[in-house]
Design a protein around this motif. Structure first.
Motif, short mmCIF file in Angstrom:
data_model
loop_
_atom_site.label_atom_id
_atom_site.label_comp_id
_atom_site.label_asym_id
_atom_site.label_seq_id
_atom_site.Cartn_x
_atom_site.Cartn_y
_atom_site.Cartn_z
N LYS A 115 -12.17 -8.62 7.32
CA LYS A 115 -11.47 -8.27 6.06
C LYS A 115 -10.09 -7.68 6.32
CE LYS A 115 -15.64 -8.71 4.21
NZ LYS A 115 -16.05 -10.11 4.26
N VAL A 124 0.84 -1.20 0.00
CA VAL A 124 0.00 0.00 0.00
C VAL A 124 0.87 1.25 0.00
CG1 VAL A 124 -1.71 1.31 1.31
CG2 VAL A 124 -1.96 -1.15 1.09
N THR A 173 -7.14 -8.38 5.72
CA THR A 173 -6.09 -8.35 4.70
C THR A 173 -6.38 -7.33 3.61
OG1 THR A 173 -7.12 -10.10 3.42
CG2 THR A 173 -5.49 -10.77 5.05
N ARG A 174 -7.56 -6.71 3.66
CA ARG A 174 -7.89 -5.78 2.58
C ARG A 174 -8.32 -4.41 3.10
NH1 ARG A 174 -12.13 -8.66 -0.99
NH2 ARG A 174 -12.65 -9.73 0.93
N VAL A 175 -8.01 -4.11 4.36
CA VAL A 175 -8.32 -2.78 4.87
C VAL A 175 -7.04 -2.16 5.43
CG1 VAL A 175 -10.72 -3.25 5.40
CG2 VAL A 175 -8.99 -3.67 7.12
N SER A 176 -7.00 -0.83 5.42
CA SER A 176 -5.87 -0.12 5.99
C SER A 176 -6.21 0.24 7.42
CB SER A 176 -5.57 1.14 5.19
OG SER A 176 -4.90 0.81 4.01
#
Lengths: 106, 110
Positions: free
Chosen positions: B97, B38, B99-102
């Protein structure tokens, strides 16, 4: 998506470059907004690659889905043929002469 | 004995979820990798726009507020604030989730 002309985008005459956007993770189960942004970018399925000109608008879209994509800055977008050619491995052989080529001169 | 309806502990005893309370070293390594990925995306966007002498509000705000992977404390990398938890922290993989959120910032002092 209609692509704006380079001149309209770059009043400073900087060379036009593109974002190469690769969808690494799917948006399944995430808020509908993120799926919508992917759709707007033209990323319909995982491992898809799209090219968009470098603009603040596109950067904002990528920023919205930054956890899902890989981004590179490239000079020009590759078309489908070139992408396929890069993906295709070498055949492992080369043709010395075609069958029947010896008789072709006669 | 086999198959989806086998009599395992978690199926026959009711509420029994065997999810480890902490991340494994491999999970942590992958989490660091995702954080760096990211960071790379944000850096690419910033670099590309900076060449045109442009930027976006969100990008500026991210750069100002969000720590990069190497600037983060291990505590913030692998755990998140949770008011219901003892000592107010739970492992990151309990976050939906994850692995897909900051998830980088936590309330100061916790």
């Amino acid at each position: 998506m209609p692509r704006p002309s380079p001149k309209a985008l770059n009043p400073l005459r900087a060379p036009q470059s593109y974002f190469r956007i690769y969808l690494r993770r799917s948006a399944i189960g995430l808020p509908a907004k993120q799926a919508g942004v992917l759709d707007a970018l033209g990323l319909r399925r995982r491992t898809a690659t799209v090219y968009h000109p470098v603009t603040p608008d596109v950067a904002g879209q990528i920023f919205r889905v930054k956890e899902l994509v890989d981004v590179e800055e490239v000079d020009r977008p590759l078309d489908k043929k070139e992408i396929k050619a890069r993906r295709t491995p070498a055949t492992g052989y080369y043709v010395e002469s075609r069958a029947g080529s010896a008789w072709a001169d006669e | 004995m086999f198959g989806p309806f086998r009599a395992t502990q978690s199926l026959s005893v009711g509420l029994l979820w065997k999810i480890p309370w902490r991340l494994s070293p491999t999970q942590k390594a992958r989490q660091r990798k995702r954080l760096r990925r990211v960071d790379d995306v944000v850096a690419t966007l910033d670099h590309a726009l900076a060449k045109l002498r442009m930027s976006t509000k969100k990008l500026e705000r991210w750069k100002e507020e969000m720590p990069r992977e190497e600037e983060m404390l291990p505590k913030d990398k692998y755990t998140v604030f949770d008011r219901k938890e003892k000592k107010y922290r739970k492992a990151l993989h309990k976050l939906p989730k994850w692995t897909r959120v900051s998830q980088r910032l936590n309330p100061p002092g916790f």
